[in-house]
Design an enzyme around this catalytic site. Structure first.
Site, PDB file in Angstrom:
ATOM      1  N   GLY A  46       0.726  -1.246  -0.040  1.00 14.13           N
ATOM      2  CA  GLY A  46       0.071   0.168   0.333  1.00 14.13           C
ATOM      3  C   GLY A  46       0.783   1.190  -0.148  1.00 14.13           C
ATOM      4  O   GLY A  46       2.050   1.058   0.420  1.00 14.13           O
ATOM      5  N   CYS A  47       0.375   2.328  -0.612  1.00 18.53           N
ATOM      6  CA  CYS A  47       1.179   3.507  -0.896  1.00 18.53           C
ATOM      7  C   CYS A  47       1.488   4.185   0.711  1.00 18.53           C
ATOM      8  O   CYS A  47       2.534   4.500   1.032  1.00 18.53           O
ATOM      9  CB  CYS A  47       0.703   4.477  -1.672  1.00 18.53           C
ATOM     10  SG  CYS A  47      -1.145   4.880  -1.416  1.00 18.53           S
ATOM     11  N   ASN A  48       0.615   4.266   1.417  1.00 19.46           N
ATOM     12  CA  ASN A  48       0.736   4.385   2.945  1.00 19.46           C
ATOM     13  C   ASN A  48       1.453   3.538   3.617  1.00 19.46           C
ATOM     14  O   ASN A  48       2.273   4.081   4.353  1.00 19.46           O
ATOM     15  CB  ASN A  48      -0.573   4.758   3.641  1.00 19.46           C
ATOM     16  CG  ASN A  48      -1.628   5.909   3.002  1.00 19.46           C
ATOM     17  OD1 ASN A  48      -1.373   6.564   2.451  1.00 19.46           O
ATOM     18  ND2 ASN A  48      -2.933   5.515   2.772  1.00 19.46           N
ATOM     19  N   ALA A  49       1.342   2.441   3.435  1.00 19.00           N
ATOM     20  CA  ALA A  49       2.084   1.535   4.285  1.00 19.00           C
ATOM     21  C   ALA A  49       3.469   1.583   3.725  1.00 19.00           C
ATOM     22  O   ALA A  49       4.608   1.306   4.842  1.00 19.00           O
ATOM     23  CB  ALA A  49       1.652  -0.001   3.960  1.00 19.00           C
ATOM     24  N   THR A  57       5.070   4.183   2.836  1.00 16.80           N
ATOM     25  CA  THR A  57       5.695   5.412   3.589  1.00 16.80           C
ATOM     26  C   THR A  57       6.083   5.351   4.892  1.00 16.80           C
ATOM     27  O   THR A  57       7.157   5.752   5.490  1.00 16.80           O
ATOM     28  CB  THR A  57       4.826   6.621   3.225  1.00 16.80           C
ATOM     29  OG1 THR A  57       4.343   6.374   1.993  1.00 16.80           O
ATOM     30  CG2 THR A  57       5.282   7.858   3.661  1.00 16.80           C
TER      31      THR A  57
END
Lengths: 342, 342, 342, 342
Positions: B148-151, B153
């Site tokens: 995931g993109c948030n994950a 980061t």
């Protein structure tokens, strides 16, 4: 073979855009970067988005040894640019991004820019940098004058039509919408985010924008008579982009065919299917220019719209395209980056 | 040597971003593009910014002959992705950009995504795609699950700290600010420009965001004990970008050194000088991640901030980086594009 | 009955916001507007959006006859403000929007602002302008010090919780996201549209933001002991708005009830249904503050979020609310304007 | 005395804008709000920015008892509007914000909107709602048809010039730039933030925009002959605002004087000093329209620019202004709110 280049005025937006483009160019090496007010800083301090690159520290122009430089980009303010360029080695290839060598006539220069030109001889020598129309001259040029970003956009749609004689020369209106970065990194109240971001307006109303000097020069020369268009730019709350909406009198189909044929072999100019219009969002961050033609509901009138990225195709991308030609490199090298959307 | 690739779900933003990146990649050829709802259209119709490229027409997945494909990117919605991938040839290399194979535990998957997993065996086989930490496994993997993109980061700042034992595992808060494109090209009222552009808010408050499943899985495995962080994402009126602000308890200098050393040789992770913070504007359109560490005024507490582009390093850039590894290509190929600023 | 007011520093954003609000206030008349650098201009020149109003021309402060003025708003830069206010008639009611009289302790002022205070006696006299908590004192005050916009937002969610003893005083984190107009109309490179509009970042990292002085003063006084919170502001590409995300340790239900009860009768503070979060877009252009409370997935932790408009409730709206009280006018007069959305 | 009003279609942007304006109107009481798809919700659920107001719950139109309603605003989609209005009590005063009753000629309606009109008799009865030019008829009207937002803007600059005979009727070009909210709260891919926020484009190119029906009707009637203008709208990444740039042939001074004199006594139309241009940011959130006139460098040509807020003066503000007239209330009541800047 690698060519060494210098960029003068590297702390402005066009300077940074040159570095961005050259970063993936296999044939160029950035040997020197100048920025008088930020001399001593690293490029990462002036532009943190370039911090992954191994770049020379910013210096003053005086500190640069030009003897090993093959080509110099000048991304300086106008007036400063002519003074600096006049003092550079006379055998140095130069691509100037300022307004200083765009107008061949000293009087026209003074009329639009308010000061007498300080390098009149070089003004004559300079080749106008609209690549698609001055390609051969640019190949052999020592000094190329990058066009104004608005001037480039307008010429892409109007030059071929004037040349082909398919429109009325006395009835050309160019309504242009440009993004904020075209105004540069200058500290002006009207460029603050809080001032700009939720509104838009026309400026330089009534035919007072300096890029009209370029339109007048180029269109009149092509037509062999005096051509003066109406031109109104608008400032839009987006960072990059120029959208030029041209209102012309002529048969839309002839207008379309003229443009389509003119650009059929051009790598960066895309003429859309007849009846479709372009958008700045689809050329953002790239060297492409999209052009659309539509017939108006009134017979004999056409609307021609062009979109490009002012910092790239309108300025630094054009400069690199010209530098490639001047250095004998394939013209599209380093410039085939796809637009960034969304 | 050129490898043939296919992209399933090419009409979404991550699909388009893959095409943008691969456009300048010398070793990959796009052989097939699928988009069920837009099958029959050209890519230029779905994404006019890619109109200069010579690309295959959009087709349904059924129409693709996978026998000549070396690697397939799946940019499909979660749940659909597992069904499609389960039916693909079992010797096809796959980089999945959906959430379907990120969680190794079927129960965890069902807890966070609400449905039983339809390809439990493949779930076990899949390698988690956070390149910097799974590089060797990715090289030999057949199926890689993009994070995931948030994950991604959050893990860039927290993984090394958990691994090194320099922070309190029970006191980790991650306040994240993400751009709009992370929500995809979906028709939802709250994603309209008029709704979003002048405001911002927290969402998935209270620890309900699905990317917490990834944090829980990865951090607990590293720590060898259950680790649960607090995580609140906020939706910001910008198209690209994730900024993750981590509040941790530990000595700031130790935190900094841990991160600096972890990423010293990484091509895409830049740890800024101690005390400086990153900005999403400086990684936009690129595969870079910038990380900053600052000591809080309260002793023993540090703030760690990471910035990356959700569509690139957070998704399609990561996917390409992994594909390079899986195909034996240099990992950075096609990914050294400089950020676009302004 | 109409009260005559003056606004010093009318060419800044908070000055313009005061004029906007007072324009529909039935009990106030704008008798004088000062703006030293733009003295001689009309308000329509400084702020064309106010051109429909019949307003006094901008003058220097020296030109104002304060004898007929009932109340003076000072929207000047800090440090300048204390010097100007010290020279005003001692019986003039004053609402100061600067930072100069927020801190009661001269040492604290010097610590956070870097200069010794020039009006220490007045510093003691000033009443802190957070209306909901200092209402009675404000009614009788001569000099009211408007709070910092970030400080107001944070206090709205944290003061009642500290007062009620429902949270751990040593574990308070405030992650704040503020719009651009909070930085004022100042010519700084980082406030340009091209710099700001597509990215966001944390600033004043590590507990160095000046509004911490207010948090320390107020929270410690309420608690009867030293309270120091962690506070990180972020700059968001939107003109108006502050969103404060507070991470606290305490039972979410108790947190919610405390806030709900505290603000049950307040005209401008809206506590949302339990579990919902606020958005800056829903308070934009208004004097309202929306507050939400959510339980974290970790027992004993809660997230509390507040949204307000920095220029209005965070500054000029608060100032007018206080002026109403000081002049014996109904507190909500001129302030019930609904937010502007979209 | 308080008049009871109903708003049909309250869950769209023009419905919400009506509520915002009426919230501070001393003479109107909102007695009913309809929103078929959101019936049963509170207005705070549909529009959280209005949550401080005590408003009726959203219902279906069928649930409304119109016997106690003095005036009904219809903010419904075109085609639906005519069907709903045809079924309302015949003595109910109605302000329609849709396109359904703007065109008096059923054939013109069908030409531009593609369907036969379902209430031809009412079409004849309806008064065109451009307040400044139909004020007397509006006072006595039962059914007023709000103008198109683009149509209003264009008419403000062109009607007086056509009437006065100071411009060439065959050479009128209107290049218009409008904000996003004009497209309403509809789920369309091209209205997503990620699609729109960084680019702009022309649409309805070639004279196909429906508001041309209004221009044709009104301008031809004024001129006593067929008048057809060229009109190209552009979609700009800002939520509110219309900027109309008109290119006309006529003496600029005569153009200016005509406009100045026409609007000298109008409360909401501000003609700027000669040579200055307006900006949408200076009318945002208000009922004001700013107009500027500049001479082109080519003799005998002028540029006329108007700016207004599409949701307010272009739609809901105009509707309220007309409702005030129909109810015998002072025309400006509730409409003197100053623009919100920044």
């Amino acid at each position: 073979m690698t060519h060494k280049i210098a960029i003068l005025g590297a702390s402005g937006y066009t300077g940074a855009e040159l570095v961005r483009l050259i970063a993936t160019h296999p044939g160029l090496e950035i040997a020197a970067l100048s920025a008088n007010s930020k001399a001593g800083q690293t490029m990462a301090q002036a532009f943190p988005h370039l911090r992954h690159l191994d770049l020379p520290t910013l210096v003053t122009i005086d500190e640069i040894d030009f003897s090993g430089i093959d080509l110099c980009f000048c991304a300086l303010p106008h007036k400063t640019s002519q003074e600096v360029i006049a003092a550079l080695p006379t055998d140095l290839k130069i691509v100037d991004l300022s307004a200083d060598f765009r107008l061949r006539d000293p009087d026209a220069y003074e009329k639009w820019y308010g000061n007498a030109h300080a390098a009149v001889e070089m003004q004559k020598e300079a080749v106008y940098g609209l690549t698609e129309f001055y390609r051969d001259a640019i190949r052999g040029a020592r000094l190329v004058a990058g066009t104004g970003c608005n001037a480039a956009t307008g010429q892409y749609i109007l030059r071929p039509l004037i040349q082909a004689g398919v429109i009325d020369l006395d009835e050309i209106i160019l309504d242009l919408k440009c993004g904020v970065s075209g105004a540069g990194r200058s500290l002006k109240e009207n460029l603050l985010h809080a001032e700009l971001s939720e509104g838009y307006h026309a400026y330089a109303l009534g035919g007072t924008h300096r890029h009209l000097g370029e339109f007048d020069q180029e269109f009149s020369e092509i037509a062999g008579r005096d051509v003066r268009i109406q031109f109104t730019p608008h400032l839009i709350p987006a960072n990059r982009g120029i959208l030029a909406t041209g209102y012309v009198k002529g048969e839309a189909k002839a207008v379309y065919e003229t443009l389509f044929n003119t650009y059929a072999d051009e790598p960066f100019i895309e003429v859309l299917p007849y009846g479709e219009g372009p958008s700045t969002r689809h050329v953002r961050g790239s060297n492409f220019c999209h052009i659309g033609v539509v017939a108006d509901r009134i017979d004999g009138r056409a609307i021609v719209v062009a979109a490009l990225d002012n910092l790239c195709k309108g300025s630094s991308g054009q400069a690199l395209q010209n530098a490639n030609l001047m250095l004998g490199i394939d013209e599209t090298t380093g410039l085939m980056l796809a637009p960034v959307f969304p």
